[in-house]
Write an enzyme that holds these catalytic residues in place. Structure first.
Site, short mmCIF file in Angstrom:
data_model
loop_
_atom_site.label_atom_id
_atom_site.label_comp_id
_atom_site.label_asym_id
_atom_site.label_seq_id
_atom_site.Cartn_x
_atom_site.Cartn_y
_atom_site.Cartn_z
N GLU A 159 -8.36 3.52 -5.87
CA GLU A 159 -7.67 4.62 -6.54
C GLU A 159 -8.20 4.82 -7.95
O GLU A 159 -8.08 3.93 -8.79
CB GLU A 159 -6.17 4.33 -6.63
CG GLU A 159 -5.40 5.39 -7.39
CD GLU A 159 -3.94 5.05 -7.62
OE1 GLU A 159 -3.19 5.96 -8.02
OE2 GLU A 159 -3.55 3.88 -7.43
N GLU A 213 4.69 8.68 -6.10
CA GLU A 213 4.62 7.70 -7.17
C GLU A 213 5.01 8.38 -8.47
O GLU A 213 4.16 8.73 -9.29
CB GLU A 213 3.21 7.09 -7.26
CG GLU A 213 3.18 5.91 -8.20
CD GLU A 213 1.81 5.27 -8.33
OE1 GLU A 213 1.77 4.05 -8.48
OE2 GLU A 213 0.80 6.00 -8.29
#
Length: 179
Positions: free
Chosen positions: A47, A146
Site C-alpha cells: 500500500e 479506513e
C-alpha cells in the site's frame, strides 16, 4: 490477503540518498514474503501511503512507485492495495489511476479527503462515481473503509445504506428484486 508494510526512511536520512538501498531491500523482502505466502495460497498487498500528511517517512508513496516495485518483484501473489485517500493526496487523478493500475489491484480502501471521514462527509471525492467506476472495471473485491467516524459508527454507516438504496438494494447489499 495480508498487508506487507514497506517501512520508513531512517530518521535523519535523506530520502533520495537511501532510495536505492531501500528499494533493493524492499524487493528482496517482498520476494521472500511472497514465496512464503504462496505456500499458504495467500496474497500479499503493498500500500502506498502518502508522505505529505499521514507519514512523512513512509517509503512507498505512490501507485506508480508500487507498480514499478511489483513489476521488479515479479510474483503473481503480490498485489496493490490502493487506498484512495492516500492516492488523492499524492496524485489525484483517481479515475485514471484506477483504470491504469486495475490489473494490479488486490484491495481498495476509502476515506473522504481531506478529513479522512465517511465517504458522504464534505470533501473532494465523489464516491458514487468511484463505486460505479469500480463496478464498470469489474472489481469484485472488498472495499475497506479506513476512516475515522465523525461520531457513532453505526450512524456513520448511513452513507452505505443510502448508496445501497440508490442502487435498488437493501441493507446488506441484497437486491430488492430477490425478495
Amino acid at each position: 490477503r495480508i498487508h506487507v508494510m514497506a517501512g520508513r526512511v531512517p530518521l535523519g536520512a535523506d530520502r533520495a540518498a537511501v532510495a536505492g538501498e531501500m528499494e533493493t531491500t524492499f524487493i528482496e523482502n517482498l520476494r521472500y514474503a511472497a514465496d512464503l505466502l504462496a505456500q499458504e495460497d495467500m496474497i500479499g498487498l503493498v500500500e502506498p501511503i502518502n508522505n505529505r500528511i499521514t507519514d512523512p517517512r513512509y517509503y512507498l508513496n505512490t501507485p506508480q512507485q508500487a507498480a514499478a516495485i511489483l513489476e521488479k518483484v515479479g510474483r503473481p501473489n503480490l498485489k496493490l492495495q490502493l487506498d484512495l485517500f492516500h492516492c488523492q493526496i499524492m496524485d489525484g487523478n483517481l479515475s485514471r489511476n484506477l483504470e491504469t493500475y486495475f490489473p494490479l489491484i488486490g484491495h481498495i480502501q476509502i476515506a473522504q479527503v481531506p478529513g479522512r471521514h465517511e465517504p458522504d462527509s464534505p470533501g473532494e471525492l465523489n464516491f458514487p462515481y468511484i463505486f460505479e467506476l469500480l463496478e464498470s472495471l469489474g472489481y469484485t473485491g472488498y472495499v475497506g473503509c479506513e476512516y475515522a467516524p465523525k461520531g457513532d459508527t453505526l450512524k456513520g454507516l448511513g452513507w452505505l445504506y443510502s448508496y445501497w438504496e440508490s442502487r435498488g438494494l437493501q441493507r446488506g447489499g441484497a437486491s430488492k428484486a430477490a425478495e
